[in-house]
Design a protein around this motif. Structure first.
Motif, PDB file in Angstrom:
ATOM      1  N   PHE A  51      40.674  37.592  32.885  1.00  0.00           N
ATOM      2  CA  PHE A  51      39.782  38.541  33.550  1.00  0.00           C
ATOM      3  C   PHE A  51      39.848  38.397  35.067  1.00  0.00           C
ATOM      4  O   PHE A  51      39.841  39.390  35.793  1.00  0.00           O
ATOM      5  CB  PHE A  51      38.345  38.354  33.073  1.00  0.00           C
ATOM      6  CG  PHE A  51      38.028  39.017  31.764  1.00  0.00           C
ATOM      7  CD1 PHE A  51      38.967  39.732  31.053  1.00  0.00           C
ATOM      8  CD2 PHE A  51      36.753  38.913  31.242  1.00  0.00           C
ATOM      9  CE1 PHE A  51      38.655  40.342  29.852  1.00  0.00           C
ATOM     10  CE2 PHE A  51      36.419  39.528  30.037  1.00  0.00           C
ATOM     11  CZ  PHE A  51      37.376  40.242  29.344  1.00  0.00           C
TER      12      PHE A  51
ATOM     13  N   MET B 166      40.848  41.320  37.595  1.00  0.00           N
ATOM     14  CA  MET B 166      39.940  41.721  38.663  1.00  0.00           C
ATOM     15  C   MET B 166      40.652  41.716  40.013  1.00  0.00           C
ATOM     16  O   MET B 166      40.530  42.657  40.791  1.00  0.00           O
ATOM     17  CB  MET B 166      38.728  40.780  38.692  1.00  0.00           C
ATOM     18  CG  MET B 166      37.672  41.095  39.739  1.00  0.00           C
ATOM     19  SD  MET B 166      37.853  40.183  41.292  1.00  0.00           S
ATOM     20  CE  MET B 166      37.986  38.510  40.744  1.00  0.00           C
TER      21      MET B 166
ATOM     22  N   TYR C 140      33.734  40.507  36.364  1.00  0.00           N
ATOM     23  CA  TYR C 140      34.675  41.389  35.664  1.00  0.00           C
ATOM     24  C   TYR C 140      34.113  41.721  34.290  1.00  0.00           C
ATOM     25  O   TYR C 140      33.613  40.845  33.584  1.00  0.00           O
ATOM     26  CB  TYR C 140      36.048  40.726  35.502  1.00  0.00           C
ATOM     27  CG  TYR C 140      37.099  41.701  35.024  1.00  0.00           C
ATOM     28  CD1 TYR C 140      37.705  42.587  35.907  1.00  0.00           C
ATOM     29  CD2 TYR C 140      37.461  41.759  33.691  1.00  0.00           C
ATOM     30  CE1 TYR C 140      38.665  43.501  35.483  1.00  0.00           C
ATOM     31  CE2 TYR C 140      38.422  42.660  33.252  1.00  0.00           C
ATOM     32  CZ  TYR C 140      39.009  43.526  34.146  1.00  0.00           C
ATOM     33  OH  TYR C 140      39.959  44.438  33.726  1.00  0.00           O
TER      34      TYR C 140
END
Length: 173
Positions: free
Chosen positions: A23, A27, A95
């Motif tokens: 993640f 991001m 995120y």
């Protein structure tokens, strides 16, 4: 036990490292166009999880015990304030999986952090920084009650260097 698609907000664990690193990489690419070194990211995630004095991750997890999946995250780090004799919590690395956006995942992560911070007398406030061109995130943050600060952040980044937001480079936008 969670019902399928119910979401649990909880502190991250060591077994969340791959989801968090994935993640965080997504991001960085989505918000800044940066491709991060995945091994450095995994090591950094592991270091934070192993050293609570540096901060912590919160995750949003959906599903049950056998098919759970992390669908959102945020990281909290600490900044000492001599003016207040307390710490600010900085929310970072926010995120939410794109398929789970607009379902209140960030709102629930933020609420959990705020409740925990308010209950701790050593915490004087919560701060968050956002890429200047990320208007969607800024609107989400306003909706949960965060307000723009009077401060502007300056930095010298020894690892990734400095890159201005795409909106600041009209020739590349």
């Amino acid at each position: 036990m969670l019902v399928r698609d119910e979401v649990l907000i909880r502190p991250a664990r060591m077994d969340d490292i791959e989801a968090i690193a994935s993640f965080s990489a997504a991001m960085a690419l989505e918000t800044e166009g940066r491709a991060l070194d995945r091994e450095r990211l995994r090591q950094g995630t592991r270091s934070l999880l192993a050293t609570p004095a540096h901060g912590f991750f919160m995750v949003a997890e959906r599903g049950g015990a056998t098919d759970s999946q992390v669908v959102g995250q945020l990281m909290v780090t600490y900044e000492w304030s001599d003016w207040r004799n307390a710490v600010f919590w900085w929310i970072q690395s926010v995120y939410v999986d794109p398929t789970w956006r607009r379902r209140g995942i960030f709102r629930r992560l933020h609420a959990a952090v705020m409740a925990t911070a308010k209950a701790d007398p050593k915490v004087c406030g919560v701060r968050l920084y956002v890429e200047s061109a990320n208007r969607v995130a800024q609107e989400v943050y306003r909706r949960v009650g965060l307000q723009p600060s009077s401060y502007v952040v300056f930095e010298t980044d020894f690892i990734l260097g400095h890159r201005r937001a795409l909106a600041d480079r009209p020739d590349e936008a």
